[in-house]
Design an enzyme around this catalytic site. Structure first.
Site, PDB file in Angstrom:
ATOM      1  N   HIS A 158       0.863  -1.182   0.000  1.00 24.76           N
ATOM      2  CA  HIS A 158       0.000   0.000   0.000  1.00 24.76           C
ATOM      3  C   HIS A 158       0.898   1.230   0.000  1.00 24.76           C
ATOM      4  CE1 HIS A 158      -3.818   2.160   0.676  1.00 24.76           C
ATOM      5  NE2 HIS A 158      -3.027   3.030   1.294  1.00 24.76           N
ATOM      6  N   CYS A 159       0.733   2.067  -1.020  1.00 26.53           N
ATOM      7  CA  CYS A 159       1.590   3.249  -1.183  1.00 26.53           C
ATOM      8  C   CYS A 159       0.832   4.505  -0.772  1.00 26.53           C
ATOM      9  CB  CYS A 159       2.042   3.362  -2.639  1.00 26.53           C
ATOM     10  SG  CYS A 159       3.132   4.779  -2.943  1.00 26.53           S
ATOM     11  N   PRO A 160       1.292   5.220   0.251  1.00 28.62           N
ATOM     12  CA  PRO A 160       0.582   6.445   0.662  1.00 28.62           C
ATOM     13  C   PRO A 160       0.715   7.571  -0.358  1.00 28.62           C
ATOM     14  CG  PRO A 160       2.605   6.182   1.921  1.00 28.62           C
ATOM     15  CD  PRO A 160       2.432   4.920   1.140  1.00 28.62           C
ATOM     16  N   ASN A 163      -2.144   6.870  -2.471  1.00 26.85           N
ATOM     17  CA  ASN A 163      -3.349   6.569  -1.692  1.00 26.85           C
ATOM     18  C   ASN A 163      -4.091   5.380  -2.295  1.00 26.85           C
ATOM     19  OD1 ASN A 163      -5.265   6.858   0.352  1.00 26.85           O
ATOM     20  ND2 ASN A 163      -6.538   8.243  -0.868  1.00 26.85           N
TER      21      ASN A 163
END
Length: 425
Positions: A158-160, A163
């Site tokens: 999961h890449c912030p 998002n």
């Protein structure tokens, strides 16, 4: 998605967290907007006197920016791969699963439900992977994301900064986003390098705030390029070995073969085509061309075809139907594995006797062994030829190995050791 996750996202705190998650994305867009002003207005329009050079600079800049923004938006906006409904366990079976009094019953419920599903991955204890929040059997290479509150197909991480989960649906877009972002930063850094050198030498590079915009643009582009080059290189490596970030830290466990980081490695070119597709003219455009449906994947054993290397799926039909049976004395557990040396082998002989004593030819393990003897010989012959086989059923596998010699079977039956025929006078 579980009901608990739905309730949490509907609360005021959940809504605030959803808004907060967009801050990194808004920051990236703000940096891109400022860099556009600094490069186009301050550097090209107000400072560059050669109009031909300015035209070429703007042309290549907008091409790099367009590909960068296109791939970035595709990475953000592409929905995570949802697991189809046929992988969802009915509520009745879920209740039976949670009410089961032992782990063996839990495993049998999962095995029966996943019998026709193409799953090859297992937990560390050998059971079918099950998501308690989503109430589904997990497809191969999928994982539950606590941020997205659902199971994601071929989840990488999961890449912030986007998002979103990097997964089967947008992994090509994510790799292109990293590549075009690196090209964009390097291009900006190279075209502003001359102004930075002039500033270091003390020569005038512009007037007022325009000079600081260009210098700051150089430093920002260099900083982002340094961070992107390592990340982009790492994901290129993952593409070439057909591995996700999660699989790089924890190898997938296969139904046959156990943990194997190279279980999905089909060769560099085939691995690249699995993500980018077979049409080379679309490789570098952020349009979806990945192969497969995100639910099942080819394995390295499909390429090599080596004996004993097969990662058969639950739903596969093979010539040896016994190899896919799920009801043959399962030995692994759903939660806690039982050591293999806590049971002695149980021998069932053709004369109805049984023995649980240790035998030098059979290692102690939790195994059920059947010995079948087929006597063949002519009537009146002094000796009968026998063909012995040991069928070893361990978990989901059925294997046939040679039986112990006849002299050892006599000992197990309580008789004296057999005397070889050539030693009889």
């Amino acid at each position: 998605m579980g009901n608990e996750d739905n309730r949490r996202r509907k609360t005021p705190c959940g809504c605030c967290m959803s808004v907060f998650k967009w801050i990194p994305v808004l920051f990236i867009f703000a940096v891109i907007g400022w860099s556009y002003y600094a490069y186009v207005v301050e550097l090209c329009v107000l400072k560059t006197e050669n109009r031909v050079a300015m035209a070429f600079m703007l042309l290549f800049y907008h091409i790099a920016l367009l590909l960068f923004l296109w791939s970035y938006w595709q990475t953000i906006s592409t929905s995570v791969g949802r697991v189809p409904d046929q992988w969802r366990i009915p509520d009745e079976e879920v209740n039976q699963l949670f009410r089961a009094d032992n782990q063996e019953t839990q495993k049998r419920i999962l095995n029966n439900f996943a019998r026709n599903l193409p799953v090859t991955n297992r937990t560390i204890n050998g059971s079918v992977r099950f998501c308690e929040k989503c109430k589904i059997v997990k497809p191969d290479r999928s994982h539950h994301c606590s941020v997205c509150s659902c199971c994601v197909l071929k989840m990488d991480h999961h890449c912030p900064w986007v998002n979103n989960c990097v997964n089967f649906s947008n992994y090509k877009f994510f790799v292109l986003f990293l590549g075009y972002a690196l090209i964009y930063c390097l291009y900006v850094a190279l075209t502003t390098l001359h102004d930075f050198i002039q500033f270091v030498k003390g020569q005038p590079t512009g007037n007022g705030m325009g000079r600081f915009h260009i210098l700051f643009l150089f430093f920002i582009s260099i900083m982002f390029a340094i961070s992107l080059v390592s990340l982009f290189g790492y994901h290129i490596y993952l593409v070439l070995v057909n591995r996700t970030t999660l699989e790089a830290f924890r190898a997938p466990i296969f139904r046959v073969g156990g943990p194997d980081k190279n279980g999905y490695n089909l060769g560099r070119y085939a691995n690249f085509c699995e993500v980018f597709g077979d049409k080379w003219e679309l490789w570098f455009l952020p349009v979806f061309t990945s192969k497969g449906d995100g639910l099942s994947y080819k394995t390295s054993s499909d390429q090599t075809g080596g004996p004993g290397r097969g990662y058969e799926a639950m739903g596969n039909t093979t010539a040896n139907a016994a190899s896919n049976r799920l009801d043959v004395q399962p030995t692994d557990k759903l939660i806690d594995a039982i050591p293999l040396n806590n049971h002695q082998p149980h021998l069932e002989l053709d004369n109805g006797q049984s023995s649980s004593h240790n035998h030098p030819l059979i290692p102690p393990s939790q195994v059920v062994v059947n010995i079948e003897q087929t006597a063949a010989g002519a009537a009146g012959a002094s000796t009968a030829a026998a063909t012995n086989h040991v069928i070893d059923m361990i978990g989901d596998q059925v294997m046939t190995v040679p039986a112990p010699p006849a002299k050892d079977l006599n000992v197990l039956n309580g008789g004296p050791p057999a005397i070889p025929a050539d030693n009889v006078v």
